[in-house]
Design a protein around this motif. Structure first.
Motif, PDB file in Angstrom:
ATOM      1  N   VAL A  81      -8.036  15.770 -30.057  1.00 27.38           N
ATOM      2  CA  VAL A  81      -6.833  15.292 -29.383  1.00 27.38           C
ATOM      3  C   VAL A  81      -6.120  14.278 -30.267  1.00 27.38           C
ATOM      4  O   VAL A  81      -6.684  13.237 -30.607  1.00 27.38           O
ATOM      5  N   GLU A  82      -4.896  14.607 -30.646  1.00 31.02           N
ATOM      6  CA  GLU A  82      -4.137  13.710 -31.522  1.00 31.02           C
ATOM      7  C   GLU A  82      -3.527  12.547 -30.735  1.00 31.02           C
ATOM      8  O   GLU A  82      -3.458  11.432 -31.231  1.00 31.02           O
ATOM      9  N   ALA A  83      -3.069  12.826 -29.518  1.00 29.98           N
ATOM     10  CA  ALA A  83      -2.467  11.754 -28.728  1.00 29.98           C
ATOM     11  C   ALA A  83      -2.687  11.982 -27.244  1.00 29.98           C
ATOM     12  O   ALA A  83      -2.661  13.107 -26.760  1.00 29.98           O
ATOM     13  N   VAL A 120       5.815  12.394 -30.410  1.00 30.82           N
ATOM     14  CA  VAL A 120       5.267  13.662 -30.889  1.00 30.82           C
ATOM     15  C   VAL A 120       5.048  13.584 -32.408  1.00 30.82           C
ATOM     16  O   VAL A 120       4.034  14.068 -32.930  1.00 30.82           O
ATOM     17  N   ARG A 121       5.961  12.922 -33.108  1.00 32.23           N
ATOM     18  CA  ARG A 121       5.784  12.763 -34.562  1.00 32.23           C
ATOM     19  C   ARG A 121       4.537  11.934 -34.883  1.00 32.23           C
ATOM     20  O   ARG A 121       3.821  12.213 -35.842  1.00 32.23           O
ATOM     21  N   LEU A 122       4.273  10.922 -34.060  1.00 38.90           N
ATOM     22  CA  LEU A 122       3.044  10.128 -34.242  1.00 38.90           C
ATOM     23  C   LEU A 122       1.810  11.010 -34.137  1.00 38.90           C
ATOM     24  O   LEU A 122       0.852  10.872 -34.911  1.00 38.90           O
ATOM     25  N   ALA A 123       1.850  11.917 -33.171  1.00 38.64           N
ATOM     26  CA  ALA A 123       0.718  12.823 -32.979  1.00 38.64           C
ATOM     27  C   ALA A 123       0.568  13.750 -34.185  1.00 38.64           C
ATOM     28  O   ALA A 123      -0.546  14.008 -34.662  1.00 38.64           O
ATOM     29  N   VAL A 167      -1.843  20.707 -33.215  1.00 38.44           N
ATOM     30  CA  VAL A 167      -1.695  19.306 -32.848  1.00 38.44           C
ATOM     31  C   VAL A 167      -1.758  19.254 -31.325  1.00 38.44           C
ATOM     32  O   VAL A 167      -0.932  19.869 -30.649  1.00 38.44           O
ATOM     33  N   ASN A 168      -2.771  18.559 -30.784  1.00 40.42           N
ATOM     34  CA  ASN A 168      -2.944  18.520 -29.337  1.00 40.42           C
ATOM     35  C   ASN A 168      -2.461  17.195 -28.751  1.00 40.42           C
ATOM     36  O   ASN A 168      -2.896  16.126 -29.176  1.00 40.42           O
ATOM     37  N   ILE A 169      -1.569  17.308 -27.786  1.00 36.76           N
ATOM     38  CA  ILE A 169      -1.086  16.121 -27.072  1.00 36.76           C
ATOM     39  C   ILE A 169      -1.425  16.292 -25.602  1.00 36.76           C
ATOM     40  O   ILE A 169      -1.046  17.287 -24.980  1.00 36.76           O
ATOM     41  N   LEU A 170      -2.161  15.328 -25.042  1.00 33.69           N
ATOM     42  CA  LEU A 170      -2.478  15.372 -23.613  1.00 33.69           C
ATOM     43  C   LEU A 170      -1.543  14.428 -22.875  1.00 33.69           C
ATOM     44  O   LEU A 170      -1.420  13.267 -23.248  1.00 33.69           O
ATOM     45  N   VAL A 171      -0.896  14.948 -21.842  1.00 30.48           N
ATOM     46  CA  VAL A 171      -0.054  14.092 -21.003  1.00 30.48           C
ATOM     47  C   VAL A 171      -0.826  13.786 -19.726  1.00 30.48           C
ATOM     48  O   VAL A 171      -1.409  14.669 -19.102  1.00 30.48           O
ATOM     49  N   HIS A 172      -0.833  12.508 -19.349  1.00 25.76           N
ATOM     50  CA  HIS A 172      -1.736  12.042 -18.285  1.00 25.76           C
ATOM     51  C   HIS A 172      -1.005  11.006 -17.428  1.00 25.76           C
ATOM     52  O   HIS A 172      -0.204  10.240 -17.936  1.00 25.76           O
ATOM     53  N   GLN A 204     -10.569   2.718 -25.296  1.00 25.56           N
ATOM     54  CA  GLN A 204     -11.764   2.563 -26.144  1.00 25.56           C
ATOM     55  C   GLN A 204     -12.215   3.913 -26.696  1.00 25.56           C
ATOM     56  O   GLN A 204     -12.552   4.030 -27.870  1.00 25.56           O
ATOM     57  N   ILE A 205     -12.226   4.921 -25.850  1.00 24.16           N
ATOM     58  CA  ILE A 205     -12.714   6.226 -26.324  1.00 24.16           C
ATOM     59  C   ILE A 205     -11.764   6.787 -27.383  1.00 24.16           C
ATOM     60  O   ILE A 205     -12.210   7.332 -28.386  1.00 24.16           O
ATOM     61  N   SER A 206     -10.468   6.597 -27.179  1.00 23.64           N
ATOM     62  CA  SER A 206      -9.505   7.053 -28.207  1.00 23.64           C
ATOM     63  C   SER A 206      -9.804   6.395 -29.543  1.00 23.64           C
ATOM     64  O   SER A 206      -9.714   7.025 -30.596  1.00 23.64           O
ATOM     65  N   SER A 207     -10.177   5.103 -29.486  1.00 25.17           N
ATOM     66  CA  SER A 207     -10.398   4.375 -30.736  1.00 25.17           C
ATOM     67  C   SER A 207     -11.663   4.837 -31.452  1.00 25.17           C
ATOM     68  O   SER A 207     -11.884   4.514 -32.617  1.00 25.17           O
ATOM     69  N   CYS A 208     -12.520   5.588 -30.773  1.00 21.81           N
ATOM     70  CA  CYS A 208     -13.698   6.166 -31.436  1.00 21.81           C
ATOM     71  C   CYS A 208     -13.319   7.403 -32.250  1.00 21.81           C
ATOM     72  O   CYS A 208     -14.142   7.963 -32.964  1.00 21.81           O
ATOM     73  N   TYR A 209     -12.085   7.870 -32.045  1.00 22.40           N
ATOM     74  CA  TYR A 209     -11.598   9.046 -32.772  1.00 22.40           C
ATOM     75  C   TYR A 209     -10.269   8.690 -33.447  1.00 22.40           C
ATOM     76  O   TYR A 209      -9.889   7.520 -33.485  1.00 22.40           O
ATOM     77  N   HIS A 210      -9.570   9.720 -33.926  1.00 21.81           N
ATOM     78  CA  HIS A 210      -8.264   9.489 -34.555  1.00 21.81           C
ATOM     79  C   HIS A 210      -7.160   9.482 -33.494  1.00 21.81           C
ATOM     80  O   HIS A 210      -5.987   9.426 -33.823  1.00 21.81           O
TER      81      HIS A 210
END
Ligand code: NFS
Length: 621
Positions: free
Chosen positions: A323-325, A378-381, A251-256, A339-345
């Protein structure tokens, strides 16, 4: 469209740009093309929108706006506000750390604590707080009051000016440039640039410099120092960089964004055994946190969390499809990520009331609820992992090793407890000088070509390089942030860094951490009993784009550090302003800007400058 090879020097980026094109997903590069050519007046800084008698543009036929402002006034006002925007960003970030300290002092959070008590005692003593024999909570309360005070109007100077060499302070006093309060200088910049106030370009620029100094020696420095107090002062460690740090089986979470306050909690929650078990039950091998931009730098410096990418990699990271989140705080977050996130899960999660994104899932995070909110995120991810489409996953490379964690404290301890060995290495000419390469990516340049090119050229000339911000990932991907990189350096650097087991390019942190470099320069100047402008040092932001980078550049120059930019700010419409920036400042503060798009030529300019400064100090070239 321009071929991916022209847009970036990196294989991972090229692969993802091509994937975006194949999937019909627009990125920053296509948008730049649609926005080109840009408005010429805005580029030159000669358009004015600060009142409704206008908007005006200054042309040879209409050399004055409706109010009578000429090109010099218009350009200076625009630039002043630009710098104020950057100072506001860094410094409001710094303020958020004081608020976390306040929550700790008031007992309103159990999620944050004072991690480095020694550092809190040390910096408190530096700003004049009594520390002898006192309880750490009492010291923390006084420090909190003192730093909040640095933002206001009641001080004659911000507290960390205690670190500035006297000669430098005398210059600032003479020029009326001593930063009194962070919010005060920013507000005064807005006031001065209202129609009918400061109509003398040089005078406006002096206040722009003062505003930037309030950032560098005020808001940013407070941000850095309190982040160390709360989350720990960085020490050297190994980590990794590039898109290969995203893991196919996790499960990949990117912090930005920029602030460690939220991302530290996401990291802690990702290590909660219960949630890790949930991830495993969902079929993943675990939970992987990776960083982007300066939030990434913060976690990399202190926790060794790997770096997925810098500014122009943020869209492309999502395009891996793995990338999950993406969890963001604020600054440098392109709204296109939604927008790019919405092209994926991919779930796009914003966490700050002052930086919300239409279409994002919002979590209202404060010191009292941070960890609990982070566990929900994290649970959402983890939940999103089951929605990942394996057929769209492409992680284009293996990660590169990097070394990180060079705080001044870590450097001094590596040197055996004082800066003396560094001073001796400089005196002997093994290290001829040092340059901080900092700042951004900008799609107007081939990504990281200048960031990497300049670093390589400088170390060849035995000039030590310190990197922060988005140059970190660039240097890391180029293999410059490992001890073995001394093979690419000149003989002196090879000798000194080789003996210490450190890279020739040192990761000094995030962009607010440029304050660490200021502090180091001040300490070096004090050790040699000279001003900062006498040191064989320089700064560069080759691929900068942001208001924050302009504020950094200006506080570097105002602090006496010769500063290179790969392209100019929008000031070329005024000869007066341009001349002050590239030469006039030299007479006033002992340093100026230099604009040079070619990294090899820029390295030569630094070489000349460092030679001159070394001779000035009575050293060999
Ligand atoms: Ni600095 Fe950090 Fe990167 Fe530039 Fe943005 S992340 S504060 S502004 S783009 S280096």
């Amino acid at each position: 469209p321009r071929p991916a090879e022209e847009l970036t020097i990196w294989e991972d980026a090229r692969a993802m740009i091509n994937k975006a094109r194949a999937e019909g997903i627009e990125t920053v590069h296509e948008r730049l093309q649609k926005q080109t050519p840009h408005c010429k007046f805005c580029e030159l800084g000669t358009s004015c929108r600060i009142c409704t008698m206008g908007p005006c543009k200054i042309t040879p036929k209409s050399p004055r706006g409706v109010c009578g402002a000429d090109a010099d006034v218009v350009v200076a006002r625009n630039f002043g506000r630009f710098v104020a925007g950057g100072a506001a960003g860094h410094s409001d970030h710094g303020r958020d750390l004081i608020e976390v300290l306040e929550a700790i002092v008031e007992g309103e959070t159990k999620d944050y604590k004072i991690t480095d008590e020694d550092k809190l005692r040390r910096i408190s003593a530096e700003v004049g707080i009594e520390t002898e024999g006192r309880d750490i909570k009492d010291i923390a309360r006084d420090a909190m009051e003192c730093f909040f005070g640095d933002f206001g109007s009641r001080k004659k100077e911000v507290s960390f000016l205690s670190r500035v060499p006297q000669k430098r302070k005398d210059i600032w006093t003479k020029l009326g440039m001593v930063p009194r309060g962070v919010d005060r200088e920013i507000a005064e910049m807005m006031h001065r640039t209202h129609m009918g106030c400061d109509n003398d370009a040089p005078n406006t620029l002096l206040h722009a410099a003062r505003t930037s100094l309030a950032d560098g020696w005020g808001g940013s420095m407070i941000g850095t120092e309190l982040s160390d107090v709360i989350f720990g002062t960085p020490t050297p460690s190994m980590s990794q960089a590039n898109l290969g740090v995203i893991k196919e089986d996790k499960v990949n979470i990117l912090v930005h964004g920029h602030n460690p306050v939220v991302s530290e909690m996401i990291l802690a929650a990702s290590r909660d055994p219960e949630i890790v078990a949930e991830a495993k039950a969902a079929g993943a091998a675990g939970i992987n946190i990776a960083g982007l931009c300066c939030t990434g730098n913060e976690l990399l410096m202190r926790k060794g969390i790997p770096m997925a990418g810098n500014h122009l990699m943020t869209e492309l990271a999502i395009l891996t499809g793995a990338v999950e989140a993406v969890v963001v705080d604020y600054q440098c977050i392109m709204p296109s990520l939604v927008q790019i996130s919405s092209c994926y899960h991919t779930r796009f999660i914003d966490t700050a009331a002052k930086a919300r994104f239409t279409g994002a899932t919002h979590f209202d995070i404060h010191p009292h609820n941070a960890y609990e909110q982070a566990t929900e995120i994290v649970r959402l991810a983890v939940k999103a992992y089951s929605e990942r489409d394996a057929s769209r996953v492409d992680i284009p490379c293996e990660p590169v090793e990097i070394m990180t964690g060079f705080s001044n404290e870590a450097v001094i301890s590596a040197l055996g407890g004082s800066l003396d060995p560094l001073v001796q290495a400089i005196a002997a000419g093994d290290i001829r000088g040092a340059v901080g390469i900092v700042g951004c990516n900008n799609p107007k340049f081939q990504q990281d070509s200048m960031n990497v090119g300049l670093a390589k050229e400088l170390i060849k000339k035995d000039i030590l390089v310190l990197v922060t911000g988005c140059v970190t990932t660039a240097a890391g991907k180029a293999g410059l942030l490992v001890p073995d990189a001394i093979e690419m350096a000149g003989p002196g650097i090879k000798k000194v860094c080789g003996a210490l087991g450190i890279p020739p390019v040192l990761h000094y942190g995030s962009c607010v951490d440029n304050a660490r470099i200021l502090q180091l320069c001040a300490a070096l100047a004090d050790a040699l009993n000279v001003d900062i402008s006498d040191l064989p040092v320089g700064a560069s932001s080759p691929e900068w784009y942001s208001e924050k980078a302009a504020a950094i550049g200006l506080y570097a120059v105002a602090s006496g550090i010769y500063t290179h930019l790969g392209h100019p700010p929008n000031i070329l419409g005024s000869e007066t302003v341009t001349n002050i920036a590239v030469s006039g400042l030299e007479d006033l503060v002992g340093a100026s800007f230099v604009i040079e798009p070619d990294p090899v030529k820029a390295a030569e300019l630094f070489d000349e400058r460092i030679k001159a400064k070394r001779i000035g100090l009575g050293l060999s070239e």
